[in-house]
Design an enzyme around this catalytic site. Structure first.
Site, PDB file in Angstrom:
ATOM      1  N   HIS A 239     -23.665  24.153   3.213  1.00 14.79           N
ATOM      2  CA  HIS A 239     -23.908  24.698   1.876  1.00 14.79           C
ATOM      3  C   HIS A 239     -22.932  25.844   1.626  1.00 14.79           C
ATOM      4  O   HIS A 239     -22.755  26.696   2.501  1.00 14.79           O
ATOM      5  CB  HIS A 239     -25.331  25.223   1.737  1.00 14.79           C
TER       6      HIS A 239
ATOM      7  N   CYS B 181       0.822  -1.209   0.000  1.00 17.79           N
ATOM      8  CA  CYS B 181       0.000   0.000   0.000  1.00 17.79           C
ATOM      9  C   CYS B 181       0.855   1.257   0.000  1.00 17.79           C
ATOM     10  O   CYS B 181       0.675   2.146  -0.826  1.00 17.79           O
ATOM     11  CB  CYS B 181      -0.933  -0.005   1.211  1.00 17.79           C
TER      12      CYS B 181
END
Length: 483
Positions: free
Chosen positions: A457, A40
């Site tokens: 948002h 990895c």
């Protein structure tokens, strides 16, 4: 006296297991024959993401005019500099892991391990005499390597495996990739963004045809590959290769062995010429020289080690984790890490069971793909009463502002209760967004739970919220259905 735990393999399973065992008071010896961090960190997840970051920067530079930025002159990749940056990233992380192991007083021995008995391991360093390690528990975490394919010899020059593709000293003018799975499609986008003409050959009828990847996500990926001018052949395989000069290879494509009733068109052979051929089909266990036969460990026909739900092998005191368990489990780095925590606690008297029900996967294409839970076909095959709802990234403000509007969020839920069964995302930062969905599935949340959770948002996470609203038949950023 502390319990002595010996761990063979220092990848994301092994080194995390060593740290956790030391935290719990064990005396830990960690053995690694190649590089701390395993595949990895050294030859997989991290170096490919470093290359992807450079490739993404290259792609963005080509789009700067869309953002009102004027760039004078050509944009070209500097491959030696890209490789140097990749190597620096890897080395920084390897050094960090070593320091953490040292801080916990983990004994790290670098060399090839041979298991003599469940409580004795011989280690042969690169230089010097072998040493023997005695322990009370043994965890095998040796991982996997690229599998060899009969009749298609990897030579490191014209025909490469994924390890060799990571160290290219130049961008091939054209690259043929055999295997449209995770590794194949990730390399396809990296090389294409760096300027190579890429062709992918996949034996299945869709790209990334893994059981956990929703077919709709594959279709979106195929569309985006076409936009990126990455060619691909489905239901095909390479039947033979021919050298073409000193620096090219010619591959003849034929029908996939998985085709049950190939048509005349399927049977037609296609010739593809490329400077390099990348073989990215399958993995094999790293078990050579370990002495597993002497131990009498249960292994399947391909050599993968068999374990129970507590990650115990059939030999008392011996555990196995990570890629060594093979595809019957889930061959992902973060799964190996989770398995390590379970195995270590059980080594110390615990009774933990490994839970694979909410395992996220991430595929670093452009756009990214991520999945957790059941796909729509899987849910229907189980006889569940399901519904599937999709929300497009292009409908939200943050993707539009970023200029990254391709993709969608798909929620698979139980029709009667709204309980989430699966979430499948293809779009910008999908591999980050999937964490919310994974937690929701783990906690047994419903679509209403996600929809009623306030999201920032403008943000990409709003797409997950909007998909949840769609699952309640109340999407907020979609025109009302015509009556």
């Amino acid at each position: 006296m502390s319990v002595r735990i010996t761990i063979v393999g220092a990848g994301p399973g092994g080194y995390i297991g060593a740290i956790r065992a030391a935290q719990l008071g064990a005396e830990v010896t960690l053995i690694e024959r190649e590089a701390v961090g395993g595949t990895c960190l050294n030859r997989g997840c991290i170096p490919t993401k470093a290359l992807k970051a450079s490739a993404d920067a290259m792609a963005l530079a080509g789009r700067l005019s869309e953002f009102g930025i004027r760039l004078e002159g050509a944009v070209r990749p500097d491959i030696p500099a890209i490789q140097a940056r990749k190597d620096k990233v890897v080395q920084t992380l390897v050094t960090g892991v070593r320091k953490i192991l040292e801080s916990y007083k983990v004994r790290l021995i670098e060399g090839a391990a041979e298991v003599l008995t469940p409580d004795r391991v011989r280690v042969q360093p690169g230089e010097g005499e072998a040493v023997e390690v005695a322990g009370d528990r043994l965890i095998l975490a040796t991982g996997s390597r690229p599998a060899n394919i009969p009749g298609l010899a990897v030579d490191g020059t014209r025909i490469l495996n994924s390890d060799q593709a990571l160290v290219l000293d130049a961008v091939p003018a054209d690259m043929l990739i055999l295997g449209g799975g995770v590794i194949g499609v990730e390399f396809a986008f990296i090389l294409s963004q760096l300027g190579s003409r890429v062709t992918v050959v996949e034996a299945l009828d869709r790209l990334v045809g893994l059981p956990g990847v929703d077919p709709d996500s594959s279709r979106v990926l195929e569309r985006e590959m076409k936009k990126s001018k990455i060619a691909f052949h489905l239901n095909k395989t390479i039947v033979r290769t021919l050298p073409e000069g000193e620096n090219r290879v010619r591959a003849i494509l034929g029908p996939s062995p998985f085709l049950e009733n190939p048509t005349e068109r399927d049977r037609q052979e296609v010739a593809v010429s490329a400077e390099r051929l990348l073989v990215s089909i399958g993995r094999a266990p790293v078990a050579d020289g370990l002495g597993l036969e002497r131990l009498g460990l249960d292994r399947d026909a391909r050599g993968w080690v068999q374990v129970n739900e507590r990650l115990e092998t059939n030999v008392a005191g011996v555990y196995a984790i990570g890629d060594l368990l093979g595809p019957s489990k889930i061959m992902l780095a973060h799964v190996a890490t989770a398995e390590a925590l379970v195995a270590v606690e059980n080594c110390l008297g615990g009774r933990r069971v490994m839970d694979y029900d909410a395992v996220p996967s991430g595929i670093f294409t452009s756009p990214e793909m991520a999945d957790v839970g059941l796909t729509e076909p899987e849910a229907r095959d189980r006889g569940l009463d399901v519904r599937a709802d999709v929300f497009l990234f292009r409908a939200m403000g943050k993707p539009q502002a970023m200029g990254e509007i391709a993709g969608q969020v798909k929620i698979v839920s139980e029709a009667s209760s709204g309980r989430l069964l699966g979430v499948h995302i293809i779009g910008p930062h999908a591999t980050d967004l999937i964490a919310e969905a994974t937690l929701a599935l783990r906690l047994g949340a419903t679509a209403a739970d996600v929809a009623e959770t306030i999201h920032v948002h403008p943000s990409l996470s709003e797409t997950v919220m909007e998909a949840a609203h769609a699952a309640l038949d109340a999407p907020l950023h979609r025109p009302a259905a015509k009556s």
